[in-house]
Design an enzyme around this catalytic site. Structure first.
Site, PDB file in Angstrom:
ATOM      1  N   GLU A  38       0.866  -1.165   0.000  1.00 14.81           N
ATOM      2  CA  GLU A  38       0.000   0.000   0.000  1.00 14.81           C
ATOM      3  C   GLU A  38       0.913   1.228   0.000  1.00 14.81           C
ATOM      4  O   GLU A  38       1.811   1.325   0.844  1.00 14.81           O
ATOM      5  CB  GLU A  38      -0.894  -0.005   1.253  1.00 14.81           C
ATOM      6  N   ARG A 265       5.410 -12.853   9.454  1.00 13.95           N
ATOM      7  CA  ARG A 265       6.095 -11.603   9.135  1.00 13.95           C
ATOM      8  C   ARG A 265       7.420 -11.527   9.877  1.00 13.95           C
ATOM      9  O   ARG A 265       7.614 -12.163  10.918  1.00 13.95           O
ATOM     10  CB  ARG A 265       5.213 -10.398   9.446  1.00 13.95           C
ATOM     11  N   LYS A 275       4.381   0.742   9.716  1.00 16.79           N
ATOM     12  CA  LYS A 275       4.492   1.992   8.968  1.00 16.79           C
ATOM     13  C   LYS A 275       3.921   3.155   9.771  1.00 16.79           C
ATOM     14  O   LYS A 275       4.408   4.273   9.678  1.00 16.79           O
ATOM     15  CB  LYS A 275       3.747   1.861   7.627  1.00 16.79           C
TER      16      LYS A 275
HETATM   17  P1  ATP Z   1       2.937  -2.375   8.118  1.00 15.41           P
HETATM   18  O1  ATP Z   1       2.374  -3.453   8.996  1.00 15.41           O
HETATM   19  O2  ATP Z   1       4.375  -2.113   8.317  1.00 15.41           O
HETATM   20  O3  ATP Z   1       2.143  -1.134   8.104  1.00 15.41           O
HETATM   21  P2  ATP Z   1       1.625  -3.429   5.862  1.00 15.41           P
HETATM   22  O4  ATP Z   1       1.425  -4.887   5.941  1.00 15.41           O
HETATM   23  O5  ATP Z   1       0.454  -2.600   6.160  1.00 15.41           O
HETATM   24  O6  ATP Z   1       2.875  -3.008   6.678  1.00 15.41           O
HETATM   25  P3  ATP Z   1       1.704  -3.363   3.040  1.00 15.41           P
HETATM   26  O7  ATP Z   1       2.107  -2.229   2.179  1.00 15.41           O
HETATM   27  O8  ATP Z   1       0.305  -3.793   3.036  1.00 15.41           O
HETATM   28  O9  ATP Z   1       2.168  -2.982   4.481  1.00 15.41           O
HETATM   29  O10 ATP Z   1       2.649  -4.595   2.791  1.00 15.41           O
HETATM   30  C1  ATP Z   1       2.966  -5.086   1.533  1.00 15.41           C
HETATM   31  C2  ATP Z   1       3.378  -6.508   1.649  1.00 15.41           C
HETATM   32  O11 ATP Z   1       4.479  -6.647   2.523  1.00 15.41           O
HETATM   33  C3  ATP Z   1       2.271  -7.367   2.210  1.00 15.41           C
HETATM   34  O12 ATP Z   1       2.175  -8.540   1.442  1.00 15.41           O
HETATM   35  C4  ATP Z   1       2.700  -7.660   3.598  1.00 15.41           C
HETATM   36  O13 ATP Z   1       2.223  -8.895   4.017  1.00 15.41           O
HETATM   37  C5  ATP Z   1       4.219  -7.631   3.480  1.00 15.41           C
HETATM   38  N1  ATP Z   1       4.820  -7.262   4.755  1.00 15.41           N
HETATM   39  C6  ATP Z   1       4.567  -6.167   5.489  1.00 15.41           C
HETATM   40  N2  ATP Z   1       5.266  -6.176   6.633  1.00 15.41           N
HETATM   41  C7  ATP Z   1       6.004  -7.313   6.619  1.00 15.41           C
HETATM   42  C8  ATP Z   1       6.931  -7.920   7.521  1.00 15.41           C
HETATM   43  N3  ATP Z   1       7.260  -7.351   8.686  1.00 15.41           N
HETATM   44  N4  ATP Z   1       7.489  -9.103   7.172  1.00 15.41           N
HETATM   45  C9  ATP Z   1       7.176  -9.675   6.000  1.00 15.41           C
HETATM   46  N5  ATP Z   1       6.310  -9.176   5.119  1.00 15.41           N
HETATM   47  C10 ATP Z   1       5.724  -8.008   5.409  1.00 15.41           C
HETATM   48 MG    MG Z   2      -1.188  -4.083   4.691  1.00 12.23          MG
END
Ligand code: ATP
Ligand code: MG
Length: 561
Positions: A38, A265, A275
């Protein structure tokens, strides 16, 4: 598809699934993954893990990997983030298939599918306030309550949904919900929201839309539209999977379905990784932007001097788990130290200089000594470094009254100046505050490295920089941003309470050997005896700035014990 024995012992569970699918010729043997960020912030090391996994699997199985922006939430998204995400993925060394994709490009199709669901009696417009809807959802152990609008006529929902799209209603006035099961033990199946009204410009679709699909309604269908075969995401989406499958089953015909697979994760000790929290650090100016070298963002790590290889190796090392765990941040630091040890040229830099005068070395004279660039690299070669009567050494390398075990410089003691002479400290001068201002030595002129007297041994060897030839630089010494292993894990405390007040120390008056006169931003070096350092983008003509990437050794594991 076999891995060479020595490279990898066994397949991880995602590879097992893929190989099983290949064996069964599922999806005609196509392997197509995606990375779906995102664009609401900069990518962090957790995302890097996901990028290495998705693009890595695609590369390994001769498949494809899309970059898709999951841009369904215009309030928090921005093109700045889109651009940084693209830059970070490319820097990590991966290429996405074709142009980047955007969920927002599917808004029309998603809308049409929503209309179909309404017509099929599987979605309805709910006009209740959000608070009431939440209340009616109930709790997992107790069934929810049906909305009074649940069985409203299809035509009514159709008309209202169109009105929602046409901007006839205010933000929050009503929503479109899927009609599934208000008594499901899975809360996500209790008539989840599909669309909400949001009078908000979108960074790509402008003001075309004032309704936006929810993640759950957009994600599986986006995967489907792009022909994704394996939709790899993190564990928190496991509970969403029935909904992911439900929407597709209502909408599409035929056998092909993307398959959602969840992995744990990445969590890192001493690090916050959401984020939202990182944005807070940026907005409250607790760090200097998203690419502050103390941030766990990819842009921060890059500026800090991390290499793409070191991050990829780290991702490979930690593997893919099915259960949440915490990785020691020391392992990330180890990976960059390991890679820089292989590739970074060694140079002399004095961070806290004190002047040494070699009283028996002729005034006005200088010579060049030869130094090996990188003992780890047989092709690294050597360079000539000037030596003269006045040099700088580290302030720490001198003690006025040293203990026995101190093998550096002290009154009456001998040390070798690396690559040059053995010198003996004869005297020193202090200022009115007791600080050492100048040290006086004599050199054993027969002891020059590489010369006849080179074999004479002394206990200590120091790095040094010739004063008249030295280049000035600012060096920023970074340490971990948080002092606690799990800064975000304390119920009664804010993660910011655990910030390390000494995470940045600026050393404004460092002295470097002259070979560093024409360095480029991003270049890495080992400052001998000190650590790995890279040239920061703040460097200008005449004002070099270096960042410390990591010290030579892990000082934290010692601190803890
Ligand atoms: P955050 O939790 O940091 O806000 P998010 O999951 O909301 O991150 P996205 O932009 O939706 O952020 O993430 C894009 C991709 O990265 C998704 O497929 C998510 O599962 C993966 N991702 C996010 N954080 C991690 C992590 N700590 N380890 C592995 N994959 C991750
Ligand atoms: Mg997300």
């Amino acid at each position: 598809m076999d891995f060479p024995e020595n490279e990898k012992q066994s397949l991880n569970f995602i590879e097992q699934i893929i190989e099983e699918d290949l064996k069964n010729n599922k999806n005609e043997g196509r392997i197509h993954l995606r990375f779906p960020p995102e664009p609401n912030g900069y990518l962090h090391i957790g995302h890097a893990k996901s990028i290495c996994l998705n693009f890595g699997l695609a590369n390994h199985y001769n498949g494809l990997c899309n970059l898709r922006f999951d841009d369904t939430n215009p309030e928090k998204e921005d093109v700045e983030y889109v651009e940084s995400i693209m830059e970070d993925i490319q820097w990590l060394g991966f290429e996405w298939d074709k142009e980047a994709y955007y969920a927002s490009d599917y808004f029309e199709q998603l809308y049409d599918w929503a209309v179909k669901l309404i017509k099929d009696g599987k979605a309805y417009v709910d006009e209740q306030p959000q608070s009431l809807i939440s209340e009616q959802r109930g709790v997992p152990t107790r069934p929810g309550i049906n909305s009074p609008y649940r069985d409203r006529p299809v035509d009514e929902s159709l008309r209202l949904f169109e009105g929602m799209k046409n901007g006839e209603f205010e933000t929050g006035a009503m929503i479109l919900r899927a009609k599934i099961d208000m008594s499901s033990p899975n809360m996500h199946m209790r008539d989840p929201i599909m669309y909400r009204i949001l009078h908000q410009e979108h960074h790509r679709s402008g003001d075309k839309w004032c309704i936006y699909p929810m993640y759950d309604y957009a994600h599986g269908q986006s995967d489907f539209i792009e022909g994704i075969t394996h939709s790899v995401c993190t564990l928190e989406f496991e509970i969403h999977r029935p909904l992911y499958d439900w929407f597709l089953d209502q909408i599409v015909e035929g056998d092909y379905r993307p398959r959602q697979i969840e992995f744990a994760r990445l969590n890192l000790s001493y690090t916050v990784m959401s984020k939202r929290k990182l944005l807070q650090l940026v907005e409250e100016k607790l760090v200097n932007g998203w690419d502050d070298p103390r941030m766990p963002t990819i842009s921060g790590l890059r500026r800090r001097g991390y290499t793409p290889e070191s991050i990829r190796r780290f991702a490979e090392r930690i593997g893919v788990a099915k259960r949440d765990n915490v990785i020691d941040v020391g392992l990330l630091e180890f990976s960059v130290r390991e890679h820089l040890n292989e590739k970074a040229p060694r140079v002399f830099a004095v961070l806290n200089p004190v002047k040494v005068v070699i009283t028996n070395y002729p005034e006005g004279q200088s010579e060049e000594v030869e130094l090996i660039n990188n003992p780890e690299d047989p092709k690294g070669g050597s360079r000539m470094v000037p030596f003269s009567r006045e040099i700088y050494i580290e302030r720490d390398d001198f003690m006025e009254d040293p203990p026995k075990k101190f093998f550096r410089m002290g009154p009456g003691r001998e040390v070798r100046l690396k690559g040059a002479y053995i010198v003996k400290c004869e005297d020193f001068k202090k200022d009115e505050n007791g600080a050492i201002t100048e040290i006086y030595c004599t050199a054993d002129m027969d002891s020059k490295s590489g010369g006849a007297g080179a074999s004479r041994k002394v206990k200590g060897t120091l790095h040094w920089v010739s004063a008249q030839h030295a280049i000035d630089a600012e060096v920023r010494v970074y340490d971990r941003l948080f002092l606690d292993e799990d800064p975000a894990g304390h119920k009664d405390k804010d993660f910011k309470d655990f910030m390390n007040p000494e995470s940045l120390k600026v050393l404004p008056a460092c002295k470097l050997e002259p070979s560093l006169a024409s360095v480029q931003t991003g270049e890495s070096f080992q400052f001998q005896r000190l650590g790995y350092f890279c040239v920061d983008k703040d460097s200008t003509e005449g004002h070099l700035v270096f960042n410390r990437t990591v010290p030579l050794r892990d000082s934290w594991s010692k601190r803890k014990k």
